[in-house]
Design a protein around this motif. Sequence first.
Motif, short mmCIF file in Angstrom:
data_model
loop_
_atom_site.label_atom_id
_atom_site.label_comp_id
_atom_site.label_asym_id
_atom_site.label_seq_id
_atom_site.Cartn_x
_atom_site.Cartn_y
_atom_site.Cartn_z
N VAL A 108 12.06 -1.83 105.99
CA VAL A 108 13.12 -2.71 106.47
C VAL A 108 14.40 -2.40 105.71
O VAL A 108 14.41 -2.41 104.48
CB VAL A 108 12.73 -4.19 106.27
CG1 VAL A 108 13.88 -5.11 106.68
CG2 VAL A 108 11.48 -4.52 107.07
N GLU A 129 19.93 -1.69 117.42
CA GLU A 129 18.78 -0.85 117.74
C GLU A 129 19.24 0.56 118.05
O GLU A 129 20.11 0.77 118.90
CB GLU A 129 18.00 -1.41 118.94
CG GLU A 129 16.81 -0.56 119.32
CD GLU A 129 15.99 -1.13 120.46
OE1 GLU A 129 15.37 -0.34 121.20
OE2 GLU A 129 15.97 -2.38 120.61
N THR A 173 13.22 3.65 119.00
CA THR A 173 11.97 2.96 118.70
C THR A 173 10.93 3.96 118.21
O THR A 173 11.05 5.18 118.44
CB THR A 173 11.41 2.25 119.95
OG1 THR A 173 11.05 3.24 120.92
CG2 THR A 173 12.44 1.28 120.54
N VAL A 215 12.44 -1.87 111.58
CA VAL A 215 12.00 -3.26 111.62
C VAL A 215 11.10 -3.42 112.84
O VAL A 215 11.56 -3.27 113.97
CB VAL A 215 13.19 -4.23 111.70
CG1 VAL A 215 12.69 -5.67 111.78
CG2 VAL A 215 14.12 -4.05 110.51
N GLU A 216 9.83 -3.69 112.59
CA GLU A 216 8.88 -3.95 113.68
C GLU A 216 8.96 -2.87 114.76
O GLU A 216 9.16 -3.15 115.95
CB GLU A 216 9.13 -5.33 114.29
CG GLU A 216 8.89 -6.47 113.30
CD GLU A 216 9.12 -7.84 113.92
OE1 GLU A 216 9.56 -7.88 115.10
OE2 GLU A 216 8.86 -8.84 113.25
N ASP A 217 8.81 -1.63 114.35
CA ASP A 217 8.76 -0.47 115.27
C ASP A 217 10.09 -0.16 115.96
O ASP A 217 10.12 0.56 116.96
CB ASP A 217 7.66 -0.67 116.33
CG ASP A 217 6.28 -0.73 115.72
OD1 ASP A 217 6.08 -0.12 114.66
OD2 ASP A 217 5.39 -1.39 116.31
#
Length: 258
Positions: free
Chosen positions: A186, A214, A217, A195-197
């Motif tokens: 993170v 973003e 991913t 953060v979370e993929d």
Amino acid sequence: VVVSPGLPPHNPTVRWATEHSAVWGDVELAWRVRDKVVRGPVAAPWITITGTNGKTTTTQLTTAMYEAGGLRAVACGNIGVPVLDVVRDPVGYDVLVVELSSHQLHYMATSGDGAVVPLASACLNIADDHLEWHGSAEAYRAAKAKVYERTVMACVYNTSDEVTRQMVQEADVVEGCRAVGFTPGVPAPGDVGIVEDVLCDRAFNEDRRNSALELSTVADLEAAGLASPHMTMNVLAAAALARAGTVQPSAIQSAVRA
């Protein structure tokens, strides 16, 4: 005297030249003549990249991101096309992504007209290498650290590599230049990470303390064959260098997917 980066500083001819003349490397010569062919009103900015491992891949990724952002970019230097050829291209470029070896960095000036002023710079990691050329681990690291000197926008470093952090802290940069870390975890405000993929930018968004942009991913990385730990770090470093040049997050994701 313009010295090939293949010649070490203890070469007798190089030693003689250093004592009796100004000694430049090919990169310094290219920087001095870079404005002879321009695509816009000024010479193209340089993004400079070094590191013991991963610099070629990161240079290619960074170039792809700038191209996805609609700019005419080229990977050059220690990869593919020599930077002296690039600065003589008749059309010119919007941005040069310059991979630099420790040998090239050794001969680079850090002050005066020949000192490169990169828009953004990165040292991906440091491990002892080329010690027979440099003479010591300290000399090797000192050469690598030159990549950050006089940087304008962002010094990108590996938060997992304390040496690169120290290099940034000690660099003489342009006022307002920021340190941007890349991490597989993170990201703190001012860094890029996951953060979370989701690959996130918390460095170049206005509300970086409370939000993130973003960039791509983990699923995108997996589909493109870029999901290994070291390759993920290369993508994050490249994304930070692209964002320093105002490449939009959507273009970075497009480059990764391609």
